[in-house]
Design an enzyme around this catalytic site. Structure first.
Site, mmCIF file in Angstrom:
data_model
loop_
_atom_site.group_PDB
_atom_site.id
_atom_site.type_symbol
_atom_site.label_atom_id
_atom_site.label_comp_id
_atom_site.label_asym_id
_atom_site.label_seq_id
_atom_site.Cartn_x
_atom_site.Cartn_y
_atom_site.Cartn_z
ATOM 1 N N ASP A 172 8.518 7.941 -1.216
ATOM 2 C CA ASP A 172 8.168 7.498 -2.585
ATOM 3 C C ASP A 172 8.026 8.684 -3.652
ATOM 4 O OD1 ASP A 172 7.745 5.632 -4.815
ATOM 5 O OD2 ASP A 172 5.733 5.809 -4.562
ATOM 6 N N GLU A 422 2.237 10.023 6.813
ATOM 7 C CA GLU A 422 2.779 8.529 7.213
ATOM 8 C C GLU A 422 3.941 8.232 8.233
ATOM 9 O OE1 GLU A 422 2.989 6.340 3.643
ATOM 10 O OE2 GLU A 422 0.905 6.909 3.030
ATOM 11 N N TYR A 475 -4.382 1.965 0.275
ATOM 12 C CA TYR A 475 -4.482 1.537 -1.050
ATOM 13 C C TYR A 475 -5.071 0.054 -1.548
ATOM 14 C CZ TYR A 475 -1.813 5.836 -2.012
ATOM 15 O OH TYR A 475 -1.348 6.969 -2.110
ATOM 16 N N GLU A 511 -5.493 9.728 1.047
ATOM 17 C CA GLU A 511 -4.869 9.176 -0.327
ATOM 18 C C GLU A 511 -5.487 7.989 -0.585
ATOM 19 O OE1 GLU A 511 -0.600 8.501 -0.011
ATOM 20 O OE2 GLU A 511 -0.233 10.431 0.770
#
Length: 627
Positions: A172, A422, A475, A511
């Site tokens: 991303d 990731e 998230y 994160e």
């Protein structure tokens, strides 16, 4: 590969500036090689445009160069002084070209390098015309496939005019390309210092220090019958006072003992963070002739870790910082010293003591700045979203780590290696793949722990057992249970506890965050608003404080430091907006909350004081006396 520095025996010349630029036909990316564009000025092969170096080329023009896939070409001319022709060797060095680079000098190929964000160089001594004009030509290819690091896919799709080539990737952030960092010519003597490796130790009371050094040279001894070269090493403090000196052994290794040492401390852990000494390394022939001189900054510190803690100089560390990107308007990922200085000012203003170089190695200049300012670095290689594990990918992944560690191992700010971001660690071959990657990393540097930022659920992960510290990305209230602020704190605590229970290792949340459009205010809090980002942070803070009491939770990293560009998507309005600062490096509301959080932690954990402007005056809450 040492960073190019001038000394009594070395000269450095920058080739930064405006270069000539040509894009290849996407349908014919090897045309320039077949037609030997490198054998003459690019302008003789077709129209050129001016292109700044260093910079990404994508956002410079007003046409569709932004989304170009394949090769582009650069060239420029330069003079080589006549003085360089005598008893000198000349090297051409690139700080970074993304993704793959081919370099020619005066029509002769000198080097090929794959994997962006890392330096490479070649000797050009015998290719230069001294006292005359020379030409350097670069072909850069930005294509990412399943065996590049990072991975991507190239597909051919129909469009209004026939077919077009499309680059896709799962990570991303935008795949900026070009000559991203500075280009240098530098000279060395014929026999020169090629490599310096430094490690440091402190006594238990941090009063005494030791600098261990090892030097490798390139070239022949002056007297070929006597190869007994030696090194004289001298260590100077911040004021330029000589504090230690010594002579190497026959293997060009040695140690320097430092009394009343000033250790390297992270920002806010000590009144003088980032204390650096200067190590002066002089290479001598057996007849005492001085051959070469190289100087580098050294920070004296020790690292240690267990299944519960991470310590620097014997004191526990709690990481508070960011994931970041090298990203800015117009220049993309190009080195920008003004932006770098602004970013470090903001890091210190907000009270951060660390960041992760997500998701690739950052510039050498920024690493030097981190050394000087006491900002700890989790140094990450370019492996992002790794999948479809195979031997070719493994070889390049390992190569990226080897290059990274050789480049950054002398930086005191580098306290941890991150071997991936990731990766798909639930895949069948993930365990054997990451065991090999971790083993290589430890073989190259045993003085720092290894981590990886993992997004795979803890129940499915196969890589964590090969790490020293577990870092996880999640998230809550954004990608999971969007908008549900009541589903954050408990979930963060439960997941961190699960990671620790599975692997019995320290845990960092690497994160967390929420996209936020600056200036959007909605009460009650609603996704994309500044109020929502602030509330998401506050719910995470509560979880972190619960976890800190357990003894093995050692850090919190917001995603992201600043807004950044991504590939075009209906989920991204101009890019990823999870920054606490805008892309122009101005604070959102969450930055002020985070600043209070980080300085409160610094006061509690490191006995640091509050900045005078941390709290805004509201009212005198004392009783008013009647006259």
């Amino acid at each position: 590969m040492l960073y190019p520095r001038e000394s009594e025996t070395r000269e450095v010349r920058s080739l930064d500036g405006i270069w000539n630029f040509v894009r290849s036909d996407q349908a014919n990316p090897t045309q320039g090689v077949r037609e030997e564009w490198y054998s003459k000025d690019l302008s003789k092969s077709g129209p050129t445009i001016p292109m700044p170096v260093p910079a990404s080329y994508n956002d410079i023009t007003t046409d569709n160069l932004r989304d170009h896939v394949g090769t582009v070409w650069y060239d420029r001319k330069f003079f080589a002084p006549r003085s360089w022709a005598v008893d000198q060797r000349v090297w051409l060095r690139f700080g970074s070209v993304h993704y793959e680079a081919y370099v020619w000098v005066n029509g002769q190929k000198v080097v090929k390098h794959e994997i962006g964000h890392l330096p490479f160089e070649a000797e050009v001594t015998h290719l230069l015309k001294y006292g005359a004009e020379n030409r350097v030509t670069v072909m850069c290819d930005n294509a990412l496939i399943q065996t590049t690091v990072p991975q991507g896919r190239i597909t051919e799709l129909p469009n209004d005019e026939g077919m077009t080539i499309v680059q896709s990737y799962t990570f991303d952030f935008f795949n900026y390309a070009g000559i991203h960092r500075s280009v240098h010519l530098y000279t060395t003597p014929k026999t020169f210092i090629e490599e310096v490796v430094v490690t440091t130790n402190l006594s238990k009371d941090n009063v005494g220090g030791e600098v261990l050094y090892s030097v490798k040279f390139n070239g022949s001894a002056i007297n070929e019958a006597d190869n007994a070269l030696y090194v004289r090493a001298q260590l100077y403090d911040r004021e330029g006072k000589l504090v230690a000196n010594g002579t190497s052994d026959a293997q060009l290794s040695g140690s320097l003992q430092v009394d009343n040492v000033n250790p390297w401390w992270p920002y806010l852990m000590h009144p003088e963070p980032g204390y650096l000494y200067q190590l002066e390394v002089k290479l001598h022939a057996s007849n005492d002739e001085l051959l070469d001189v190289y100087r580098l900054k050294v920070g004296l510190r020790t690292l240690s870790w267990s299944n519960a803690t991470f310590q620097i100089n014997g004191r526990p560390v709690y990481f508070r910082g960011f994931g970041r990107h090298e990203d800015a308007d117009v220049r993309g990922k190009g080195l920008d010293n003004a932006l770098m200085v602004r970013d470090f000012n903001l890091l210190k203003w907000i009270g951060a003591n660390a960041y992760r170089t997500s998701h690739y190695p950052y510039s050498e200049e920024s690493m030097q700045f981190a050394d000087e300012h006491g900002i700890m670095i989790v140094d990450e290689c370019p492996s992002v979203d790794a999948e479809n594990y195979n031997q070719e990918l493994l070889g390049k992944h390992k190569s990226s780590l080897e290059q990274l560690i050789h480049r950054d191992r002398n930086h005191p700010s580098v306290v941890m290696w991150s071997i991936a971001n990731e990766p798909r660690t639930r895949e069948m071959n993930a365990d054997s793949y990451f065991q090999l990657v971790a083993n290589l990393t430890r073989s190259l540097d045993k003085t720092r722990p290894i981590t990886a930022a993992i997004a795979t659920p803890w129940t499915d992960d196969k890589a964590g057992r090969f790490l020293d510290i577990i870092s996880f990305n999640r998230y809550n209230a954004w990608y999971s249970n969007t908008g549900r602020l009541d589903m954050v704190t408990k979930k963060v605590v439960e997941e961190a506890v699960a990671w620790n229970k599975k692997y019995n290792k320290p845990v960092i949340m690497a994160e967390y965050g929420a996209d936020t459009l600056e200036g959007l205010h909605l009460q009650p809090a609603y996704v994309w608003s500044e109020e929502f980002q602030t509330e998401v942070f506050a719910r995470h803070f509560k979880a972190f404080d619960i976890l800190r009491k357990k003894g093995w939770f050692i850090g919190e990293f917001v995603w992201n430091f600043a807004d950044f560009k991504t590939a075009q998507s209906y989920t991204r309005v101009g890019g990823n907006k999870k920054g606490v600062f805008t892309r122009a490096r101005q604070p959102k509301a969450s930055a002020h909350l985070l600043r209070k959080r980080y300085f409160a932690l610094a006061r509690e954990l490191d006995d640091s004081s509050f900045p005078e402007d941390l709290f805004t005056y509201i009212a005198d809450m004392g009783k008013t006396e009647n006259a």
